[in-house]
Design a protein around this motif. Sequence first.
Motif, PDB file in Angstrom:
ATOM      1  N   TYR A 189       0.827  -1.206   0.000  1.00 33.05           N
ATOM      2  CA  TYR A 189       0.000   0.000   0.000  1.00 33.05           C
ATOM      3  C   TYR A 189       0.865   1.261   0.000  1.00 33.05           C
ATOM      4  O   TYR A 189       0.528   2.259  -0.654  1.00 33.05           O
ATOM      5  CB  TYR A 189      -0.925   0.007   1.222  1.00 33.05           C
ATOM      6  CG  TYR A 189      -2.165  -0.834   1.043  1.00 33.05           C
ATOM      7  CD1 TYR A 189      -3.313  -0.293   0.469  1.00 33.05           C
ATOM      8  CD2 TYR A 189      -2.197  -2.164   1.444  1.00 33.05           C
ATOM      9  CE1 TYR A 189      -4.452  -1.057   0.303  1.00 33.05           C
ATOM     10  CE2 TYR A 189      -3.327  -2.943   1.280  1.00 33.05           C
ATOM     11  CZ  TYR A 189      -4.459  -2.384   0.708  1.00 33.05           C
ATOM     12  OH  TYR A 189      -5.578  -3.137   0.534  1.00 33.05           O
ATOM     13  N   ARG A 190       1.970   1.227   0.721  1.00 36.22           N
ATOM     14  CA  ARG A 190       2.828   2.419   0.756  1.00 36.22           C
ATOM     15  C   ARG A 190       3.451   2.670  -0.622  1.00 36.22           C
ATOM     16  O   ARG A 190       3.576   3.825  -1.054  1.00 36.22           O
ATOM     17  CB  ARG A 190       3.917   2.257   1.812  1.00 36.22           C
ATOM     18  CG  ARG A 190       3.379   2.129   3.226  1.00 36.22           C
ATOM     19  CD  ARG A 190       4.433   2.373   4.278  1.00 36.22           C
ATOM     20  NE  ARG A 190       3.965   1.931   5.585  1.00 36.22           N
ATOM     21  CZ  ARG A 190       3.088   2.600   6.321  1.00 36.22           C
ATOM     22  NH1 ARG A 190       2.590   3.745   5.864  1.00 36.22           N
ATOM     23  NH2 ARG A 190       2.710   2.141   7.509  1.00 36.22           N
ATOM     24  N   LYS A 191       3.882   1.620  -1.291  1.00 34.83           N
ATOM     25  CA  LYS A 191       4.441   1.792  -2.634  1.00 34.83           C
ATOM     26  C   LYS A 191       3.364   2.233  -3.621  1.00 34.83           C
ATOM     27  O   LYS A 191       3.647   2.977  -4.576  1.00 34.83           O
ATOM     28  CB  LYS A 191       5.095   0.496  -3.100  1.00 34.83           C
ATOM     29  CG  LYS A 191       6.315   0.096  -2.282  1.00 34.83           C
ATOM     30  CD  LYS A 191       7.382   1.172  -2.308  1.00 34.83           C
ATOM     31  CE  LYS A 191       8.625   0.767  -1.524  1.00 34.83           C
ATOM     32  NZ  LYS A 191       9.650   1.844  -1.502  1.00 34.83           N
ATOM     33  N   LEU A 192       2.130   1.772  -3.402  1.00 34.71           N
ATOM     34  CA  LEU A 192       1.035   2.247  -4.240  1.00 34.71           C
ATOM     35  C   LEU A 192       0.790   3.739  -3.991  1.00 34.71           C
ATOM     36  O   LEU A 192       0.521   4.505  -4.933  1.00 34.71           O
ATOM     37  CB  LEU A 192      -0.223   1.434  -3.935  1.00 34.71           C
ATOM     38  CG  LEU A 192      -1.460   1.710  -4.799  1.00 34.71           C
ATOM     39  CD1 LEU A 192      -1.133   1.513  -6.280  1.00 34.71           C
ATOM     40  CD2 LEU A 192      -2.604   0.803  -4.385  1.00 34.71           C
ATOM     41  N   ALA A 193       0.893   4.168  -2.731  1.00 30.78           N
ATOM     42  CA  ALA A 193       0.768   5.591  -2.421  1.00 30.78           C
ATOM     43  C   ALA A 193       1.864   6.401  -3.107  1.00 30.78           C
ATOM     44  O   ALA A 193       1.608   7.493  -3.650  1.00 30.78           O
ATOM     45  CB  ALA A 193       0.823   5.795  -0.908  1.00 30.78           C
ATOM     46  N   ALA A 194       3.082   5.879  -3.099  1.00 30.81           N
ATOM     47  CA  ALA A 194       4.190   6.571  -3.773  1.00 30.81           C
ATOM     48  C   ALA A 194       3.943   6.652  -5.268  1.00 30.81           C
ATOM     49  O   ALA A 194       4.293   7.644  -5.919  1.00 30.81           O
ATOM     50  CB  ALA A 194       5.503   5.849  -3.479  1.00 30.81           C
ATOM     51  N   MET A 195       3.322   5.619  -5.829  1.00 34.97           N
ATOM     52  CA  MET A 195       3.010   5.646  -7.259  1.00 34.97           C
ATOM     53  C   MET A 195       1.947   6.694  -7.564  1.00 34.97           C
ATOM     54  O   MET A 195       2.024   7.404  -8.572  1.00 34.97           O
ATOM     55  CB  MET A 195       2.544   4.263  -7.714  1.00 34.97           C
ATOM     56  CG  MET A 195       2.282   4.187  -9.206  1.00 34.97           C
ATOM     57  SD  MET A 195       1.794   2.545  -9.709  1.00 34.97           S
ATOM     58  CE  MET A 195       1.237   2.889 -11.376  1.00 34.97           C
ATOM     59  N   PHE A 196       0.925   6.827  -6.689  1.00 32.72           N
ATOM     60  CA  PHE A 196      -0.070   7.879  -6.866  1.00 32.72           C
ATOM     61  C   PHE A 196       0.602   9.258  -6.879  1.00 32.72           C
ATOM     62  O   PHE A 196       0.290  10.106  -7.705  1.00 32.72           O
ATOM     63  CB  PHE A 196      -1.106   7.825  -5.745  1.00 32.72           C
ATOM     64  CG  PHE A 196      -2.196   6.821  -5.967  1.00 32.72           C
ATOM     65  CD1 PHE A 196      -2.902   6.797  -7.154  1.00 32.72           C
ATOM     66  CD2 PHE A 196      -2.523   5.896  -4.998  1.00 32.72           C
ATOM     67  CE1 PHE A 196      -3.914   5.876  -7.376  1.00 32.72           C
ATOM     68  CE2 PHE A 196      -3.523   4.968  -5.204  1.00 32.72           C
ATOM     69  CZ  PHE A 196      -4.223   4.951  -6.390  1.00 32.72           C
ATOM     70  N   ALA A 197       1.534   9.448  -5.962  1.00 32.23           N
ATOM     71  CA  ALA A 197       2.217  10.742  -5.875  1.00 32.23           C
ATOM     72  C   ALA A 197       3.093  11.011  -7.096  1.00 32.23           C
ATOM     73  O   ALA A 197       3.354  12.175  -7.427  1.00 32.23           O
ATOM     74  CB  ALA A 197       3.060  10.803  -4.607  1.00 32.23           C
ATOM     75  N   ALA A 198       3.547   9.947  -7.763  1.00 33.92           N
ATOM     76  CA  ALA A 198       4.450  10.114  -8.906  1.00 33.92           C
ATOM     77  C   ALA A 198       3.730  10.221 -10.241  1.00 33.92           C
ATOM     78  O   ALA A 198       4.373  10.504 -11.255  1.00 33.92           O
ATOM     79  CB  ALA A 198       5.421   8.935  -8.957  1.00 33.92           C
ATOM     80  N   ILE A 199       2.415  10.004 -10.272  1.00 33.49           N
ATOM     81  CA  ILE A 199       1.674  10.062 -11.538  1.00 33.49           C
ATOM     82  C   ILE A 199       1.782  11.466 -12.129  1.00 33.49           C
ATOM     83  O   ILE A 199       1.584  12.469 -11.443  1.00 33.49           O
ATOM     84  CB  ILE A 199       0.200   9.675 -11.319  1.00 33.49           C
ATOM     85  CG1 ILE A 199       0.091   8.176 -11.024  1.00 33.49           C
ATOM     86  CG2 ILE A 199      -0.652  10.017 -12.537  1.00 33.49           C
ATOM     87  CD1 ILE A 199      -1.306   7.717 -10.683  1.00 33.49           C
ATOM     88  N   GLY A 200       2.124  11.518 -13.407  1.00 31.91           N
ATOM     89  CA  GLY A 200       2.282  12.798 -14.090  1.00 31.91           C
ATOM     90  C   GLY A 200       3.643  13.414 -13.936  1.00 31.91           C
ATOM     91  O   GLY A 200       3.872  14.532 -14.410  1.00 31.91           O
ATOM     92  N   THR A 201       4.589  12.697 -13.273  1.00 34.93           N
ATOM     93  CA  THR A 201       5.954  13.201 -13.088  1.00 34.93           C
ATOM     94  C   THR A 201       6.947  12.226 -13.709  1.00 34.93           C
ATOM     95  O   THR A 201       6.590  11.140 -14.167  1.00 34.93           O
ATOM     96  CB  THR A 201       6.276  13.390 -11.596  1.00 34.93           C
ATOM     97  OG1 THR A 201       6.433  12.099 -10.986  1.00 34.93           O
ATOM     98  CG2 THR A 201       5.172  14.149 -10.889  1.00 34.93           C
TER      99      THR A 201
END
Length: 659
Positions: A189-201
Motif C-alpha cells: 500500500y505504501r508503494k502504491l501511495a508513492a506511485m499515486f504521488a508520482a503520476i504525471g511526473t
Amino acid sequence: MSRHSLTRAARTSNMRWLMSLAHMEPSPVSRWVALRAALAIGLPTAVGLALDQSAAAALVALGALPAITGDNGGPYRNRALSIGSTVFGGALGYLLGNLISGHGLLTSGAMTVLVLAASLIGTFNNIAAVATLQFAVYVIVGSSLTSTLPPWLPSVLVGAGGIFGLALTLSGWVVNPIAPERAAVAMAYRKLAAMFAAIGTSRIMAARRDMEAAMTNAYDILLTARGRAAGPSPRLARLAAQLQACTPLTNAAMALARAGRVVPPDCARVMNRLADRVENNADPDPGDDIAALRLADMPQLADALAQALPLLDGGRQQTGDPLATLGPVRPRTPWRVLARTYRPGPTTVRYLIRLGLCLIAAEAVALAVSLPRSYWVPLIVVVIFKPNFGSVFARALQSCGGSVVGVAISATVLALDRNGLASLLTVGVLASLLPWSIRRNYGLFSAILLPILMLLIGALQPGSWYIALARLVDVGVAAAIVLLVGYLPWIRIERNNLDHAVSTAMSTLAAYLNTVFQADPASRHDLRASAYARLSDLRIALQRGLSEPRLVSRRALAWWPVEVALERVANAISDTAWSPQAATAAPSAAQTAQLATALQTMSTAVELGLPMPAEHITAPSPALQDVAAEIESLRAALTGPDFAAAPGAGAPKHPIHQV
C-alpha cells in the motif's frame, strides 16, 4: 569533438564512477534490530570480561555474528532457515578449520579445497551463498588461530553463540508471529501511495517498479505462509483479502498514469492511511476517504476504493476463502533432488577457477613475504570475491577505503584500552550499526566489521596495537590479488555477462507475452513476477557495471536505454492483460506468438551479436497495439541512431557491440 570536450567527458565519467562507489542505499533499520545486534555481540563479551574468560567469550561472540550478517528480514520461518544455516556453516567451518590446522602446506591445500567446495554449494541459492561464505571464513579463521581450550570446545562455543543470536532474532515471533507478513502487505500500500504521488511526473517509472516489486514480495510471503500453515488461518486470510484489494486501486492508478493525469496529494495520503491501518491490524473504515476522493475530483479512485471495501474489511463481507484466490501453493523441490539434478555451468566453473587462483596467490604471497597472521589475506579474498553481493571490482576498492577507517578505530581502541571496557563499548556500539551498514554500502560495512573482528580475535591472540596496521597491509594485498588475478584478466567476460543479462530479460518477456493472455488466473501472478524479477536482475547487473572499469561501465551505460524500453514493454503487457477489456477482447495465441517471436529474435541477436531485424513491428490485433508500439520502440533502441544510414548495407548490427 575538441580536446576540451573530451577532457570534460572523461572527468564527468570519472566523477560518476566515484559517486557509484560512494553511493549509499536507503536502509531504514528499527531500533530493536540495532539493540538486538548489540546484545548478540556485546553481552557475551561483557560476561567474558566479568568472568575473566575473554577468549571463550570472543568465540561465543564470533558465533553470534552470523545471526546479524545473515538476517535478511522477512517471515520468521525464512529468517530462521537463513540464520540457522549461516550459524551452522560458521560452527562447522570452525570445527573443520581446527581439525586441519598445524600441518603447513597440507593445511593450506585442505583449506583451499574446503573453500572451493563451499563456494560451489553457494551457487545453489541465496541462503546457501550466505551460509557457505560464513563456512569459508570460519574455516580460514579456525585453521589459523590457536587456543588453550580443549580441541572440541571452540566449535561448541561458536555454535552456542550462533544459537544465542538466532534466539534473539526470533524472539519477536512470540509476541507477533505474522508481523512480517502484515508489514509486507502494508508496504504494498505504501508503494502504491508513492506511485499515486508520482503520476504525471518523471518518477512514475521508478515508482511503478517499486510497486510491482512490493506486490510480488507480499504475494510470495503470503503464499509461503499459507503453505506452512497447519490449518485455516483467519489472520492470513484477512491479509490476503487486503492484498487483493490493491488490484482495483492499482488498475485505477494505471489508467490515470496512461491518461497523464496529475493526482492530488490527498490520494497518496489515503493510501498511506490504509497502509497504517493494515500494519496496525485496525479496521480500514475508508468511508471518509471515499468522500475525500470524490471532493478531489477523483471519481475513478473513489469507485475503486468502494469496490475494494469488502476486501479491505478482511473478506468478512464476501463468501469464500481469500487465501484460495492467491493461487496454488508452489510445490517444494527436495534438497536431494536439487543436489542430484544440479550441474555447474560455465559461469560457475569460471568463478571457481578464479577463486582458486586467488587463494593460491594469497597463500603464496603470505608465505613469501612472511605477513604477520597471514590468514587475513585469504579471508579477505574470499569475502571480496563472493559474486552474490555486488561488483567484485567495487568491493575491492570499497574494502580498502573502509579498512582505513576500520584500522584507525581498531588502533585507537587497542592503544587506549587498559582494562577491556573501551573494547567492550566499541564492540557493542559497532555491532548495533552492522544491520544498517550491511545494507548501505560495502565500504561502510567493512569499516564497521573490521574493528569488531579485530577486537574479538585479539582476545584469542592478544597483540599490541601495531597489529592493526598490519591488517591494512593485508587488505591492500588481498584487494590487489583479487583485481590482478581474479578480475582484470577476465574483464571481457564481465562485459559479455551484461549482454547475456539483457538477452535473458528479453527471452523472459517473450515467454511472458506468449502465455499470459491464455494462462489461468492462478498462474498469472507467477508469470508476472518472473518477468519483473528478471528485469530487476538486469537493473542490478547494470548498476554494478557502472562501478566497473571503463571497458565494462561504457557497455553498462549503453544498455540503460534498452533496459528502460524493456520495462515499458513489460508494463504494456501487464496493462493490456489486466485491463477490463482483456476478458472480452483477449488476443489469440497466434497473435501473441507473433510479437513474442519478434522479441525472441531480438534476444538471440543480442546474445550472439547478430544483426537486428530491420522490419518494423506492427500490431496483429487492436488489443495488442500498445504492446506492439513498445516492442517497436525497443527495436529502435537496439538498432541505434545509425539505423538505415547506409541503404543497401543489410540489417544493422546493434551499436552497443561497437562500444
